[in-house]
Write a protein that holds these residues in place. Structure first.
Motif, mmCIF file in Angstrom:
data_model
loop_
_atom_site.group_PDB
_atom_site.id
_atom_site.type_symbol
_atom_site.label_atom_id
_atom_site.label_comp_id
_atom_site.label_asym_id
_atom_site.label_seq_id
_atom_site.Cartn_x
_atom_site.Cartn_y
_atom_site.Cartn_z
ATOM 1 N N TYR A 1 0.813 -1.213 0.000
ATOM 2 C CA TYR A 1 0.000 0.000 0.000
ATOM 3 C C TYR A 1 0.848 1.265 0.000
ATOM 4 O O TYR A 1 1.945 1.311 0.559
ATOM 5 C CB TYR A 1 -0.957 -0.044 1.198
ATOM 6 N N ARG A 2 0.318 2.274 -0.657
ATOM 7 C CA ARG A 2 1.027 3.533 -0.855
ATOM 8 C C ARG A 2 1.463 4.128 0.484
ATOM 9 O O ARG A 2 0.646 4.298 1.399
ATOM 10 C CB ARG A 2 0.116 4.513 -1.600
ATOM 11 N N PRO A 3 2.745 4.456 0.640
ATOM 12 C CA PRO A 3 3.215 5.036 1.903
ATOM 13 C C PRO A 3 2.410 6.276 2.290
ATOM 14 O O PRO A 3 2.130 7.138 1.463
ATOM 15 C CB PRO A 3 4.678 5.394 1.597
ATOM 16 N N GLY A 4 2.017 6.316 3.537
ATOM 17 C CA GLY A 4 1.224 7.432 4.036
ATOM 18 C C GLY A 4 -0.264 7.236 3.927
ATOM 19 O O GLY A 4 -1.044 7.977 4.543
ATOM 20 N N SER A 5 -0.718 6.250 3.128
ATOM 21 C CA SER A 5 -2.160 5.998 2.984
ATOM 22 C C SER A 5 -2.709 5.361 4.252
ATOM 23 O O SER A 5 -1.968 4.805 5.084
ATOM 24 C CB SER A 5 -2.422 5.081 1.792
ATOM 25 N N LEU A 6 -4.037 5.434 4.408
ATOM 26 C CA LEU A 6 -4.659 4.754 5.546
ATOM 27 C C LEU A 6 -4.390 3.263 5.488
ATOM 28 O O LEU A 6 -4.122 2.623 6.509
ATOM 29 C CB LEU A 6 -6.165 5.021 5.561
ATOM 30 N N ALA B 1 10.159 -2.501 -6.709
ATOM 31 C CA ALA B 1 9.321 -1.407 -6.197
ATOM 32 C C ALA B 1 8.682 -1.796 -4.865
ATOM 33 O O ALA B 1 8.538 -0.955 -3.961
ATOM 34 C CB ALA B 1 8.249 -1.050 -7.225
ATOM 35 N N LEU B 2 8.297 -3.073 -4.716
ATOM 36 C CA LEU B 2 7.724 -3.529 -3.453
ATOM 37 C C LEU B 2 8.767 -3.509 -2.331
ATOM 38 O O LEU B 2 8.438 -3.208 -1.176
ATOM 39 C CB LEU B 2 7.150 -4.942 -3.604
ATOM 40 N N VAL B 3 10.009 -3.836 -2.659
ATOM 41 C CA VAL B 3 11.073 -3.756 -1.657
ATOM 42 C C VAL B 3 11.176 -2.322 -1.131
ATOM 43 O O VAL B 3 11.216 -2.082 0.084
ATOM 44 C CB VAL B 3 12.427 -4.208 -2.254
ATOM 45 N N GLN B 4 11.177 -1.365 -2.060
ATOM 46 C CA GLN B 4 11.271 0.040 -1.660
ATOM 47 C C GLN B 4 10.044 0.473 -0.867
ATOM 48 O O GLN B 4 10.156 1.158 0.157
ATOM 49 C CB GLN B 4 11.427 0.923 -2.905
ATOM 50 N N ARG B 5 8.884 0.046 -1.315
ATOM 51 C CA ARG B 5 7.646 0.407 -0.616
ATOM 52 C C ARG B 5 7.631 -0.187 0.790
ATOM 53 O O ARG B 5 7.217 0.474 1.749
ATOM 54 C CB ARG B 5 6.437 -0.074 -1.432
ATOM 55 N N GLY B 6 8.073 -1.435 0.910
ATOM 56 C CA GLY B 6 8.135 -2.053 2.223
ATOM 57 C C GLY B 6 9.027 -1.269 3.167
ATOM 58 O O GLY B 6 8.676 -1.029 4.334
ATOM 59 N N ARG B 7 10.180 -0.849 2.664
ATOM 60 C CA ARG B 7 11.095 -0.077 3.516
ATOM 61 C C ARG B 7 10.483 1.264 3.925
ATOM 62 O O ARG B 7 10.633 1.703 5.069
ATOM 63 C CB ARG B 7 12.423 0.123 2.784
ATOM 64 N N GLU B 8 9.788 1.914 2.977
ATOM 65 C CA GLU B 8 9.132 3.192 3.306
ATOM 66 C C GLU B 8 8.036 3.000 4.338
ATOM 67 O O GLU B 8 7.761 3.899 5.136
ATOM 68 C CB GLU B 8 8.569 3.821 2.035
#
Length: 403
Positions: free
Chosen positions: A63-68, A111-118
């Motif tokens: 899920y998009r960082p910062g989203s609910l 991209a999921l790796v980066q999203r997970g870290r964020e």
């Protein structure tokens, strides 16, 4: 908060799924003494989305960082494991693999790796040999391991939330009319002719939330378009140790056909996603003309069809052809055949769609006069149900204090 003469309760909650019951639980913890009544049209809790999903406690990596969704899933996963332990509900922290099966998926995996870290989620990157250490029968060219994923029995979670809330829960109480008056409160008539009065209404009706909003006199600006998720059970569950997912298509809010070892030890394959012909359309034979006509009358439905017809055609093919479904599973688990697939119960996702055809991506909670509406709460809502319940309760108590 003073009492209002003639009311049966302070907060009327429509919907006895996991979000409605979590809201009741949060209300009575945040404000002890608050009188809460939950109205559920079925004869027991969690009969639809809550009780028909794969039982996964999602990590929040998608899920998009910062989203609910991101914030509540990450927080909710930890809280759900703790809640299950506290109430002795079957659960396990299994971790999961997200597997790329061809080079075109590597960008999405990275991209999921980066999203997970964020999102603050621990992620381990794997090569083919390391995939085999986790899942000997799964094949891929790269993968990531997400350790915070788990599984549980969400029906039991919902039941315990309801019991622990102390709320009055009325089953078999389908809402047929809502009379909302800013100066007096909200009156609700149910299918058995009963009338209940409250100071604030909370709409957690899931598959019917847009209809309930309109009954209350609010135009929600969206419609629920139901998508059926069809599952099979794996006849040889020993082939899968835990949870295995493909790299999802970022243009669509579904995660693709995945492999899920449930809390009962069985392995579910799916779901695919096809339009349902009724809001509770768990098979092609279930058709409700009025509901289908309402879906077709919403301009957003046609815009989805035009925008995603290629994706939808593939989903329909897998729905009508076990061989096509098997091919999708074989990308991850090449050693299976059609004979390894046993049909299992389907679920229906309540997907909010805007007039322009946009699929609402995040949880959607809106307030109105004496009312809080939960208008989009598909997966990972079960995972995130405790934080969602607190947020809805916070808003309801805010409305209550000003009522």
């Amino acid at each position: 908060m003073g009492r209002v003469a003639g009311t049966d309760c302070d907060v009327l909650v429509i919907g006895g799924g996991i979000i409605g019951l979590s809201t009741a639980y949060a209300l009575t913890r945040a404000a002890p003494g608050t009188r809460v009544t939950v109205l559920e049209k079925e004869q027991g809790p969690a009969r639809h989305q809550t009780g028909r999903n794969s039982g996964v406690i999602h990590s929040g990596i998608y899920y998009r960082p910062g989203s609910l969704k991101a914030r509540y899933a990450v927080r909710g996963a930890a809280e759900m494991l703790k809640f299950c332990a506290e109430y002795d509900i079957p659960h396990a922290q299994t971790g999961k693999l997200i597997v790329a099966t061809d080079r075109a998926e590597l960008r999405g995996l990275h991209a999921l790796v980066q999203r997970g870290r964020e999102n603050g989620i621990p992620v381990r990157e794997l090569g083919p040999a390391q995939i085999a250490e986790y899942e000997p029968h799964v094949r891929g060219i790269a993968a990531i391991h997400v350790g915070t994923t788990g599984i549980c029995d969400y029906q039991q979670v919902a039941r315990h939330l309801g019991e622990a809330s102390g709320a009055r829960i009325r089953y078999g109480a389908r809402v047929t009319r809502i009379d909302r008056r800013p100066e007096r409160g909200v009156a609700v008539r149910t299918s058995d002719g009963a009338v209940l009065r409250g100071r604030v209404l909370v709409n957690c009706a899931g598959l019917h939330c847009d209809e309930v909003a309109r009954l209350a006199g609010d135009e929600p600006g969206m419609r629920i378009v139901p998508f059926r998720g069809e599952y099979y059970e794996l006849a040889r569950p020993e082939l899968v140790r835990g949870l295995v997912y493909p790299v999802p298509d970022p243009a669509f809010p579904f995660l693709g056909v995945h492999l899920t070892r449930g809390i009962d030890g069985g392995v579910h394959l799916g779901p695919n996603a096809v339009p349902a012909l009724a809001r509770e359309g768990y098979g092609w034979k279930t058709v409700r003309p009025r509901e289908l006509a309402a879906t077709l009358a919403w301009p957003g439905s046609w815009r989805i069809a035009r925008r995603h017809w290629r994706y939808g055609a593939g989903e329909l093919r897998r729905s009508v052809s076990p061989q096509a479904f098997t091919e999708a599973v074989r990308r991850l688990l090449p050693g299976i055949s059609v004979g390894d697939l046993v049909p299992a119960a389907a679920g229906v996702r309540a997907q909010a769609v805007l007039r322009d055809g946009t699929l609402v991506d995040d949880f959607l909670i809106r307030e109105s006069v004496r009312t809080v509406h939960v208008l989009n709460a598909p997966s990972p809502a079960a995972t995130a149900s405790l934080p969602i319940g607190r947020e809805v309760a916070r808003r309801a108590l805010g409305v209550l204090s000003g009522a």
